[in-house]
Design a protein around this motif. Structure first.
Motif, PDB file in Angstrom:
ATOM      1  N   GLY A   1      56.353  36.111   9.551  1.00  0.00           N
ATOM      2  CA  GLY A   1      57.497  36.249   8.599  1.00  0.00           C
ATOM      3  C   GLY A   1      57.508  35.019   7.323  1.00  0.00           C
ATOM      4  O   GLY A   1      56.593  34.191   7.173  1.00  0.00           O
ATOM      5  N   GLY A   2      58.714  34.991   6.717  1.00  0.00           N
ATOM      6  CA  GLY A   2      58.375  33.815   5.555  1.00  0.00           C
ATOM      7  C   GLY A   2      58.051  34.720   4.090  1.00  0.00           C
ATOM      8  O   GLY A   2      58.488  33.661   3.133  1.00  0.00           O
TER       9      GLY A   2
ATOM     10  N   ASP B   1      64.369  42.744  -8.089  1.00  0.00           N
ATOM     11  CA  ASP B   1      63.868  43.820  -7.690  1.00  0.00           C
ATOM     12  C   ASP B   1      62.379  44.134  -7.407  1.00  0.00           C
ATOM     13  O   ASP B   1      61.803  42.703  -6.541  1.00  0.00           O
ATOM     14  CB  ASP B   1      63.316  44.631  -9.265  1.00  0.00           C
ATOM     15  CG  ASP B   1      62.686  44.075  -9.763  1.00  0.00           C
ATOM     16  OD1 ASP B   1      61.999  43.077  -9.479  1.00  0.00           O
ATOM     17  OD2 ASP B   1      63.022  44.239 -11.572  1.00  0.00           O
ATOM     18  N   ARG B   2      61.943  44.827  -7.698  1.00  0.00           N
ATOM     19  CA  ARG B   2      60.592  45.121  -6.199  1.00  0.00           C
ATOM     20  C   ARG B   2      59.494  44.541  -6.317  1.00  0.00           C
ATOM     21  O   ARG B   2      58.521  44.218  -6.637  1.00  0.00           O
ATOM     22  CB  ARG B   2      59.925  46.579  -6.315  1.00  0.00           C
ATOM     23  CG  ARG B   2      60.651  47.739  -5.336  1.00  0.00           C
ATOM     24  CD  ARG B   2      60.627  49.259  -5.718  1.00  0.00           C
ATOM     25  NE  ARG B   2      61.329  49.307  -6.936  1.00  0.00           N
ATOM     26  CZ  ARG B   2      61.596  50.531  -6.917  1.00  0.00           C
ATOM     27  NH1 ARG B   2      60.127  51.868  -6.915  1.00  0.00           N
ATOM     28  NH2 ARG B   2      62.180  50.528  -8.147  1.00  0.00           N
ATOM     29  N   GLN B   3      59.669  43.474  -7.764  1.00  0.00           N
ATOM     30  CA  GLN B   3      58.670  42.774  -8.486  1.00  0.00           C
ATOM     31  C   GLN B   3      58.765  41.696  -7.341  1.00  0.00           C
ATOM     32  O   GLN B   3      57.356  40.779  -6.958  1.00  0.00           O
ATOM     33  CB  GLN B   3      58.766  41.772  -9.903  1.00  0.00           C
ATOM     34  CG  GLN B   3      58.846  42.859 -10.780  1.00  0.00           C
ATOM     35  CD  GLN B   3      59.238  42.019 -12.246  1.00  0.00           C
ATOM     36  OE1 GLN B   3      59.641  40.882 -12.463  1.00  0.00           O
ATOM     37  NE2 GLN B   3      59.087  42.340 -13.823  1.00  0.00           N
TER      38      GLN B   3
ATOM     39  N   ALA C   1      57.013  38.605  -2.391  1.00  0.00           N
ATOM     40  CA  ALA C   1      56.216  36.931  -2.890  1.00  0.00           C
ATOM     41  C   ALA C   1      57.033  35.989  -1.685  1.00  0.00           C
ATOM     42  O   ALA C   1      58.034  36.655  -0.170  1.00  0.00           O
ATOM     43  CB  ALA C   1      56.870  36.947  -4.202  1.00  0.00           C
ATOM     44  N   PRO C   2      56.426  35.625  -1.416  1.00  0.00           N
ATOM     45  CA  PRO C   2      57.350  33.646   0.005  1.00  0.00           C
ATOM     46  C   PRO C   2      58.344  33.764  -0.377  1.00  0.00           C
ATOM     47  O   PRO C   2      58.772  33.743  -1.920  1.00  0.00           O
ATOM     48  CB  PRO C   2      56.273  33.176  -0.252  1.00  0.00           C
ATOM     49  CG  PRO C   2      55.321  33.114  -1.344  1.00  0.00           C
ATOM     50  CD  PRO C   2      55.479  34.408  -1.933  1.00  0.00           C
ATOM     51  N   VAL C   3      59.380  33.527   0.690  1.00  0.00           N
ATOM     52  CA  VAL C   3      60.485  33.036   0.568  1.00  0.00           C
ATOM     53  C   VAL C   3      60.617  31.472   0.395  1.00  0.00           C
ATOM     54  O   VAL C   3      60.091  30.446   1.240  1.00  0.00           O
ATOM     55  CB  VAL C   3      61.235  32.894   1.620  1.00  0.00           C
ATOM     56  CG1 VAL C   3      62.931  32.348   2.003  1.00  0.00           C
ATOM     57  CG2 VAL C   3      60.947  34.521   2.804  1.00  0.00           C
TER      58      VAL C   3
ATOM     59  N   SER D   1      58.916  31.633  -5.991  1.00  0.00           N
ATOM     60  CA  SER D   1      58.923  32.141  -6.431  1.00  0.00           C
ATOM     61  C   SER D   1      60.261  32.915  -6.853  1.00  0.00           C
ATOM     62  O   SER D   1      60.503  34.275  -6.971  1.00  0.00           O
ATOM     63  CB  SER D   1      59.174  33.510  -4.914  1.00  0.00           C
ATOM     64  OG  SER D   1      57.873  32.912  -3.615  1.00  0.00           O
ATOM     65  N   GLY D   2      61.299  31.661  -6.908  1.00  0.00           N
ATOM     66  CA  GLY D   2      63.096  32.568  -7.530  1.00  0.00           C
ATOM     67  C   GLY D   2      63.465  32.237  -6.850  1.00  0.00           C
ATOM     68  O   GLY D   2      64.423  33.185  -7.162  1.00  0.00           O
ATOM     69  N   LEU D   3      63.814  32.574  -5.150  1.00  0.00           N
ATOM     70  CA  LEU D   3      64.237  32.815  -4.593  1.00  0.00           C
ATOM     71  C   LEU D   3      63.818  33.028  -3.138  1.00  0.00           C
ATOM     72  O   LEU D   3      62.965  33.009  -1.887  1.00  0.00           O
ATOM     73  CB  LEU D   3      64.282  34.412  -4.272  1.00  0.00           C
ATOM     74  CG  LEU D   3      65.474  35.190  -2.867  1.00  0.00           C
ATOM     75  CD1 LEU D   3      66.945  34.821  -4.061  1.00  0.00           C
ATOM     76  CD2 LEU D   3      65.252  36.650  -3.089  1.00  0.00           C
ATOM     77  N   HIS D   4      65.072  31.907  -2.504  1.00  0.00           N
ATOM     78  CA  HIS D   4      64.072  31.260  -2.083  1.00  0.00           C
ATOM     79  C   HIS D   4      65.564  30.504  -0.374  1.00  0.00           C
ATOM     80  O   HIS D   4      66.844  31.104  -0.912  1.00  0.00           O
ATOM     81  CB  HIS D   4      63.408  29.769  -1.651  1.00  0.00           C
ATOM     82  CG  HIS D   4      64.758  28.823  -2.225  1.00  0.00           C
ATOM     83  ND1 HIS D   4      64.632  28.234  -3.362  1.00  0.00           N
ATOM     84  CD2 HIS D   4      65.788  27.663  -1.074  1.00  0.00           C
ATOM     85  CE1 HIS D   4      65.795  27.855  -3.288  1.00  0.00           C
ATOM     86  NE2 HIS D   4      65.848  26.952  -1.866  1.00  0.00           N
TER      87      HIS D   4
END
Length: 188
Positions: free
Chosen positions: A72-73, A121-123, A127-129, A133-136
């Motif tokens: 997870g994560g 999107d799927r990019q 990716a890590p949370v 990553s740009g999203l957390h």
DNA sequence: TACTCGATCGGA
DNA sequence: CCGATCGAGTAA
């Protein structure tokens, strides 16, 4: 600003409980210029383990669902109906396939509209949370239990009554979330 | 290679 | 209610 939610907290088998706990947490999008957009999570669904017939993982590991089998994560993002990107948070220990679909945040209803509005999107798949990553995720407001609604998951009738009937969707009224957020900020 | 079908959405 | 739209999954 709230406490960052770390990968370690997302590696238990309590997927359903976690889907519930995500309500009121902030989904934080970091933009190219470094600014951050914050959205409070108002609706989630749990997809839990191999036996869950509604889950992509129910027929074993494939290239698409591989992220669900990781620890997870990380994010799991896939294309649905050839049209909409779906955003999922992978949870669970390594090898146990589980994820939480983020279905809605304050001001945005629907998983497809959510990803479109945030430019996801799927990019981001795999990716890590984490902020890099740009999203957390961050903790934000605490939602009283009486405001949390449990229902069957949406659009999974193909899974059969046993699995489609599980009360694994969680929802809270967005107005109430915003009110909690306003009270919190007034308090300092 | 030939199918089938979706963790949705917007318009008729 | 229906079509869009495309890639994953399956069978062959």
């Amino acid at each position: 600003m709230g406490r960052l939610i770390q990968a370690k907290e997302l590696q238990g088998k309590n997927t359903v409980a976690f889907a519930r706990r995500l309500l009121g947490c902030a989904l934080v999008r970091t933009l190219a210029d470094g600014r951050q957009e914050r959205h409070l999570i108002a609706e989630t669904e749990a997809y839990n383990g191999w036996e869950d017939r509604a889950s992509h993982a129910s027929r074993g590991r494939t290239p698409r669902n591989a992220p669900m089998f990781a620890a997870g994560g990380i994010w799991y993002v896939y294309l649905c109906y050839g049209v909409h990107e779906m955003l999922n948070l992978v949870t669970g220990p390594e090898g146990f396939p589980a994820a939480v679909l983020i279905r809605g945040v304050t001001g945005i209803t629907g998983p497809g509209r959510l990803t479109k509005a945030l430019g996801i999107d799927r990019q981001l798949n795999g990716a890590p949370v984490a902020p890099a990553s740009g999203l957390h995720l961050e903790e934000s407001v605490t939602v009283p239990a009486r405001w949390i609604q449990r229902t069957p998951r949406i659009g999974v009738d193909y899974a059969g009554p046993e699995w489609a009937g599980k009360l694994w969707r969680f929802r809270v009224d967005a107005e109430r979330l915003l009110k909690l957020a306003a009270e919190k900020s007034a308090r300092g």
